[in-house]
Design a protein around this motif. Structure first.
Motif, PDB file in Angstrom:
ATOM      1  N   VAL A   1      -9.281 -18.247 -14.510  1.00  0.00           N
ATOM      2  CA  VAL A   1      -8.075 -17.845 -13.577  1.00  0.00           C
ATOM      3  C   VAL A   1      -8.502 -16.653 -13.049  1.00  0.00           C
ATOM      4  CG1 VAL A   1      -5.835 -17.488 -13.631  1.00  0.00           C
ATOM      5  CG2 VAL A   1      -6.901 -18.942 -16.096  1.00  0.00           C
ATOM      6  N   LYS A   2      -7.777 -17.113 -11.305  1.00  0.00           N
ATOM      7  CA  LYS A   2      -7.574 -15.380 -10.772  1.00  0.00           C
ATOM      8  C   LYS A   2      -6.144 -15.601  -9.537  1.00  0.00           C
ATOM      9  CE  LYS A   2     -10.658 -15.482  -7.452  1.00  0.00           C
ATOM     10  NZ  LYS A   2     -11.837 -15.894  -6.028  1.00  0.00           N
ATOM     11  N   TYR A   3      -5.550 -14.522 -10.086  1.00  0.00           N
ATOM     12  CA  TYR A   3      -4.440 -14.066 -10.409  1.00  0.00           C
ATOM     13  C   TYR A   3      -4.457 -13.104  -8.465  1.00  0.00           C
ATOM     14  CZ  TYR A   3       0.014 -12.155 -10.115  1.00  0.00           C
ATOM     15  OH  TYR A   3       1.970 -11.930  -9.760  1.00  0.00           O
ATOM     16  N   VAL A   4      -4.355 -13.890  -7.068  1.00  0.00           N
ATOM     17  CA  VAL A   4      -4.237 -12.945  -6.163  1.00  0.00           C
ATOM     18  C   VAL A   4      -2.808 -12.393  -5.362  1.00  0.00           C
ATOM     19  CG1 VAL A   4      -5.308 -13.184  -3.785  1.00  0.00           C
ATOM     20  CG2 VAL A   4      -5.685 -14.696  -5.720  1.00  0.00           C
ATOM     21  N   THR A   5      -2.727 -11.944  -5.329  1.00  0.00           N
ATOM     22  CA  THR A   5      -1.731 -11.454  -4.255  1.00  0.00           C
ATOM     23  C   THR A   5      -1.572 -10.856  -2.978  1.00  0.00           C
ATOM     24  OG1 THR A   5      -2.680  -8.750  -3.852  1.00  0.00           O
ATOM     25  CG2 THR A   5      -0.812  -9.627  -6.272  1.00  0.00           C
ATOM     26  N   LYS A   6      -0.199 -10.614  -2.611  1.00  0.00           N
ATOM     27  CA  LYS A   6      -0.235 -11.147  -0.913  1.00  0.00           C
ATOM     28  C   LYS A   6      -1.032  -9.682  -0.008  1.00  0.00           C
ATOM     29  CE  LYS A   6       3.456 -14.556  -1.078  1.00  0.00           C
ATOM     30  NZ  LYS A   6       4.597 -14.592  -0.745  1.00  0.00           N
ATOM     31  N   ARG A   7      -1.550 -10.180   0.752  1.00  0.00           N
ATOM     32  CA  ARG A   7      -1.514  -8.925   2.056  1.00  0.00           C
ATOM     33  C   ARG A   7      -0.225  -8.539   2.593  1.00  0.00           C
ATOM     34  NH1 ARG A   7      -6.707  -8.980   4.883  1.00  0.00           N
ATOM     35  NH2 ARG A   7      -5.037  -7.800   6.494  1.00  0.00           N
ATOM     36  N   LEU A   8      -1.246  -7.162   3.403  1.00  0.00           N
ATOM     37  CA  LEU A   8       0.438  -6.549   3.960  1.00  0.00           C
ATOM     38  C   LEU A   8       1.226  -7.584   5.293  1.00  0.00           C
ATOM     39  CD1 LEU A   8       0.169  -3.154   3.262  1.00  0.00           C
ATOM     40  CD2 LEU A   8       1.591  -4.986   1.858  1.00  0.00           C
TER      41      LEU A   8
ATOM     42  N   ILE B   1      -2.484   1.015   9.561  1.00  0.00           N
ATOM     43  CA  ILE B   1      -2.385   1.613   8.838  1.00  0.00           C
ATOM     44  C   ILE B   1      -0.895   0.847   7.937  1.00  0.00           C
ATOM     45  CG2 ILE B   1      -1.879   4.123   7.349  1.00  0.00           C
ATOM     46  CD1 ILE B   1      -3.550   5.240   8.682  1.00  0.00           C
ATOM     47  N   ARG B   2      -0.622   0.199   6.411  1.00  0.00           N
ATOM     48  CA  ARG B   2       0.172  -0.173   6.790  1.00  0.00           C
ATOM     49  C   ARG B   2       0.600  -0.348   5.447  1.00  0.00           C
ATOM     50  NH1 ARG B   2      -3.252  -3.716   9.107  1.00  0.00           N
ATOM     51  NH2 ARG B   2      -3.739  -3.460   6.789  1.00  0.00           N
ATOM     52  N   VAL B   3       1.124   0.871   4.779  1.00  0.00           N
ATOM     53  CA  VAL B   3       2.029   0.518   3.152  1.00  0.00           C
ATOM     54  C   VAL B   3       2.948  -0.384   2.985  1.00  0.00           C
ATOM     55  CG1 VAL B   3       1.989   3.027   3.474  1.00  0.00           C
ATOM     56  CG2 VAL B   3       4.107   2.227   3.984  1.00  0.00           C
TER      57      VAL B   3
ATOM     58  N   VAL C   1      -2.069   0.186  -0.121  1.00  0.00           N
ATOM     59  CA  VAL C   1      -2.079   0.740   1.434  1.00  0.00           C
ATOM     60  C   VAL C   1      -3.596  -0.246   2.525  1.00  0.00           C
ATOM     61  CG1 VAL C   1      -2.416   2.677   2.458  1.00  0.00           C
ATOM     62  CG2 VAL C   1      -1.622   2.935   0.430  1.00  0.00           C
ATOM     63  N   GLU C   2      -3.209  -0.101   2.815  1.00  0.00           N
ATOM     64  CA  GLU C   2      -4.209  -0.713   3.878  1.00  0.00           C
ATOM     65  C   GLU C   2      -4.183  -0.403   4.992  1.00  0.00           C
ATOM     66  OE1 GLU C   2      -2.739  -5.811   2.698  1.00  0.00           O
ATOM     67  OE2 GLU C   2      -3.297  -5.495   4.183  1.00  0.00           O
ATOM     68  N   LEU C   3      -5.916  -0.222   4.989  1.00  0.00           N
ATOM     69  CA  LEU C   3      -6.302   0.579   6.111  1.00  0.00           C
ATOM     70  C   LEU C   3      -7.455  -0.965   7.147  1.00  0.00           C
ATOM     71  CD1 LEU C   3      -6.453   2.746   4.307  1.00  0.00           C
ATOM     72  CD2 LEU C   3      -6.671   3.866   5.356  1.00  0.00           C
TER      73      LEU C   3
ATOM     74  N   ARG D   1      -8.523  -1.803   1.649  1.00  0.00           N
ATOM     75  CA  ARG D   1      -7.253  -2.335   0.328  1.00  0.00           C
ATOM     76  C   ARG D   1      -7.389  -0.829  -0.738  1.00  0.00           C
ATOM     77  NH1 ARG D   1      -4.522  -6.731  -2.579  1.00  0.00           N
ATOM     78  NH2 ARG D   1      -2.990  -7.260  -1.150  1.00  0.00           N
ATOM     79  N   ILE D   2      -6.471  -0.408  -1.008  1.00  0.00           N
ATOM     80  CA  ILE D   2      -5.885   0.515  -1.853  1.00  0.00           C
ATOM     81  C   ILE D   2      -4.495   0.019  -2.701  1.00  0.00           C
ATOM     82  CG2 ILE D   2      -5.506   2.751  -3.336  1.00  0.00           C
ATOM     83  CD1 ILE D   2      -7.966   3.694  -0.698  1.00  0.00           C
ATOM     84  N   SER D   3      -4.904  -0.487  -4.432  1.00  0.00           N
ATOM     85  CA  SER D   3      -3.497  -1.380  -4.734  1.00  0.00           C
ATOM     86  C   SER D   3      -3.186  -0.709  -6.281  1.00  0.00           C
ATOM     87  CB  SER D   3      -3.479  -2.240  -5.698  1.00  0.00           C
ATOM     88  OG  SER D   3      -5.317  -3.144  -5.658  1.00  0.00           O
TER      89      SER D   3
END
Length: 788
Positions: free
Chosen positions: A164-171, A203-205, A239-241, A251-253
């Motif tokens: 079961v793969k739970y995938v969160t959203k990109r920024l 860079i996005r947060v 945080v996405e760079l 992608r650091i989460s």
């Protein structure tokens, strides 16, 4: 014939690989259009660790987009089990957070350290090693994929039944804000707030916070606590760079969950054998008096996903993660005020994992090679308190089980022609299991670990330290034939593997011994506590197709699985050092055969019927599985000699948590209203009889039942805001999801033995334990959302 769409699939996949297109936008667009049955709609999944149309993947997959989950009012991942063929996802007995998962007859419901789940749960490609804190609440989700059948090649550890793969959203690249509020019956009150901001061009947060609460469905008549309530705080930060045109995306989460819900108390199914306590009228009420330790679940983790495009055809990925979860829980097995069979417990888990992947995408050859490492620690501590049997008898167990795993893997697909392709893959796994198990009896009270004043009674019944290594190569192969891009006929073979280990509840002094002293040697104890790996060979044939210009989409699969050395853990009443107590038991049952058929389909019944742009859809699923044991060897005590005799009891055993039939159907209507739209959908799902354990039990087994849900959602123009009305289990069906049993039964047939009063005979504690837990009753709630 070339594959073409309004937006070409090749262009989208190329854009995804290069980071030019946000996966969130692609998945949302394609999943929504496919759900609506549009001619050019398709669903993109990552079942083979690369973006592909679902129709092209030779694996049985059910995918839920974020839009679909919102339309259904899905609360956590157990909700998707009702509409996924041959799948069981349930909260495990006494908590809201521990998951029991079964796919195609393979899984594990025992949460104690040392026993591994048979279905892999993945959060953004990070494997969750333990079932505690694995009932993931649905918020800020991109999609959820359910992969059925062994996925050992690409997903490795313990995906013997599926994943079961739970995938969160990109920024997104622009500032965004989204909020959702829910209010409903049983004082359900929830709020989820998500926001993100680009700090610079690269860079996005972003962060999400959730408050999820609900009153109880019933009450604990002894402690006064609400029963089956929900009290959760949760958050995610990212945080996405790079990405979006840059050759590298980092992608650091991080995520955090605090669950302060009350313990879920069980419903007694028989009167108290000594107290005469009657069975309560309301199945959600309980009388259990244990509330120590206070139930508290805390889970958190950090992950870093790196994707680097080394060239037009080669991509490097790194997935690094650290996770920790602690669960304190009081489990009142007998569900009565007295300490008849009470178990305070602690589950303390921690893991570090690292995965490297090197992906290649060419004109005809696509695939990847990779390396995986996991270092996991699982510590379980618990008392088994039988204060009414002997003055203050407690059996304390501390089981520390560590796992270190290495694996190398590869999976490649070669397109011989536009119609014919071959995929092959394999994984070689090294598992090392280390166990340190202590079992100590106390009299006069509980163990010091849980604040008791008990006095040690003799030497430890188990004082074991040992380790074992397991190695296995698991291959996979499939062939696909696509007459055209809208049809895929495939056949596959895959193998799954789950390592062995040591029974954390086993009693070492009860090990058979050849020593004249009657004291078993270290080697004899190790042999007695250990169990072998289990494996499965699975064969599957299937068809996926889009017909009638996209008005009808069908996926059908037939499978046959040869399941060997099945691990069956449990606990029974026994004698330990002269005391009537409990013992852990585990069998490698032998052999089982799992075979069945799965069908999923969606059809557009009409459009532009009552208004321009409206649609009438019918979608559904059906699963059938014939799951049976061919061999089930267990030791039966010979009444004459008193010695254990290996006996095959396969004809009297069933595969647990696996209904023969699962089915669901959803009828929906959507229509434009001004510049917005309205969606109405109603779902009926059915599950046939379920055995909670391998031995049939007429008290806790659940007969076939159906659940009826309905949803009405309005979306404003551009979906800037929405409001929905959701109803679940509208007929208020009472159905059991799990239970506990400690009553006398025939050792061969499993038939419960009645006493002189016609009631079952207790085997652990004088009152008798036959306790059930139930699925949620009727719930109605309103959800309102806004985003910009």
């Amino acid at each position: 014939m070339k594959f073409q769409h309004t937006v070409s699939y090749a262009a989208i996949v190329t854009g995804l690989a290069a980071g030019l297109i946000a996966p969130a936008s692609v998945h949302a667009q394609t999943s929504e259009s496919a759900d609506q049955g549009s001619e050019d709609g398709f669903i993109v999944v990552t079942a083979r660790r690369r973006e592909e149309r679902q129709i092209d993947v030779p694996i049985a997959i059910t995918s839920f987009s974020s839009e679909k989950l919102e339309q259904q009012g899905a609360i956590d991942i157990t909700d998707i089990g009702q509409t996924t063929p041959n799948t069981t996802l349930e909260a495990s007995r006494g908590t809201n957070s521990t998951l029991s998962a079964f796919i195609r007859g393979i899984g594990q419901q025992d949460p104690v350290s040392g026993f591994e789940q048979g279905v892999g749960i993945y959060l953004d490609d990070v494997y969750l090693n333990r079932p505690q804190a694995a009932v993931l609440d649905i918020y800020d989700v991109e999609r959820i994929e359910v992969l059925r059948g062994p996925q050992g090649t690409l997903y490795g550890r313990n995906t013997i039944g599926g994943a079961v793969k739970y995938v969160t959203k990109r920024l997104p690249q622009e500032p965004s804000f989204k909020a959702r509020a829910t209010y409903g019956t049983y004082d359900q009150a929830e709020a989820v707030v998500t926001a993100s901001l680009p700090v610079s061009d690269i860079i996005r947060v972003g962060a999400s916070g959730a408050r999820l609460s609900r009153g109880g469905f019933g009450k604990n008549l002894t402690t006064g606590l609400e029963n089956y309530n929900k009290d959760i705080w949760a958050a995610r930060g990212t945080v996405e760079l790079g990405g979006y045109g840059e050759p590298v995306l980092i992608r650091i989460s991080g995520d955090y969950t605090k669950d302060k819900s009350n313990p879920r108390g069980g419903h007694r199914l028989i009167p108290g054998a000594v107290s005469g306590a009657p069975v309560l009228d309301d199945v959600f009420d309980t009388r259990g008096g244990l509330n120590d330790p206070i139930q508290d679940i805390e889970a958190y983790g950090l992950a870093m996903n790196i994707t680097a495009n080394l060239s037009d055809s080669v991509t490097f990925r790194s997935i690094s993660a650290w996770r920790k979860d602690d669960t304190a829980t009081p489990i009142d097995f007998d569900a009565l005020p007295a300490v008849d069979l009470d178990v305070p417990g602690l589950y303390l888990n921690q893991q570090i994992s690292q995965e490297f992947q090197l992906l290649y995408e060419g004109d005809k050859l696509n695939g990847l090679i990779g390396f995986y490492y996991l270092d996991a620690k699982a510590d379980t501590l618990f008392d088994v308190r039988l204060f009414t049997t002997v003055a203050g008898l407690t059996a304390f167990t501390q089981a520390d089980v560590d796992t270190e795993t290495y694996a190398v893997f590869g999976d490649f697909t070669y397109d011989f022609t536009e119609q014919f392709s071959l995929s092959v893959g394999g994984r070689y796994t090294w598992d090392e299991r280390s166990a340190n198990i202590l079992r100590q009896n106390y009299v006069g009270g509980g163990s010091p670990t849980f604040g008791g004043a008990g006095i040690p009674a003799g030497a430890p019944a188990t004082d074991f330290e040992g380790s074992a290594n397991f190695k296995k190569f698991t291959p996979r192969a499939s062939v696909s034939f696509k007459p055209n891009p809208d049809h895929n006929i495939y056949a596959s073979f895959s193998q799954g593997f789950k390592g062995g280990g040591f029974d954390p509840r086993g009693v070492g002094i009860n090990a058979p011994t050849s020593n004249a002293s009657g004291v078993p040697s270290d080697a004899e104890v190790a042999s007695f506590l250990s169990f072998r790996p289990e494996s499965v060979d699975s064969y599957e044939i299937g068809y996926k197709g889009s017909l009638l210009d996209g008005a009808l989409n069908v996926a059908i699969a037939g499978f046959y699985s040869d399941y060997k050395d099945v691990q069956i853990p449990g606990s029974v009443a026994c004698n330990v050092g002269g005391f009537a107590s409990f013992c852990g038991v585990i069998n490698n049952a032998g052999k089982a055969t799992l075979k069945g058929v799965e069908l999923e389909a969606s059809a557009r019944l009409g459009r532009d019927m009552l208004a321009s742009g409206d649609r009438v859809m019918l979608s559904g699923s059906m699963g059938y599985i014939d799951a049976k044991y061919d061999e089930y060897i267990t030791n039966i005590t010979d009444p004459t000699t008193g010695l254990p005799v290996p006996t095959d009891v396969a004809q009297f055993r069933s595969v647990q948590n696996t209904p023969k039939w699962t089915a669901s159907g959803t009828f929906s209507y959507s229509t434009p209203v001004g510049d917005g739209d309205i969606y109405f959908g109603t779902t009926l799902s059915y599950r046939s009889k379920v055995n909670q354990f391998e031995i049939a039990n007429p008290y806790i087994d659940q007969k076939g039942y159906a659940l009826w849900d309905a949803n009405l959602v309005y979306n404003a123009p551009d979906k800037r805001w929405s409001i929905g009305l959701h109803g679940k289990n509208l007929t208020n069906k009472r159905y059991k999801t799990s239970g506990y049993t400690f009553v006398a039964a025939d050792p061969v047939t499993g038939a419960i033995i009645p006493g002189a009063n016609g009631q079952p005979i207790p085997t652990l504690g004088p009152e008798g334990t036959l306790t059930a837990f139930y699925g949620n009753p009727r719930q109605v709630f309103v959800t309102a959302g806004v985003k910009f």
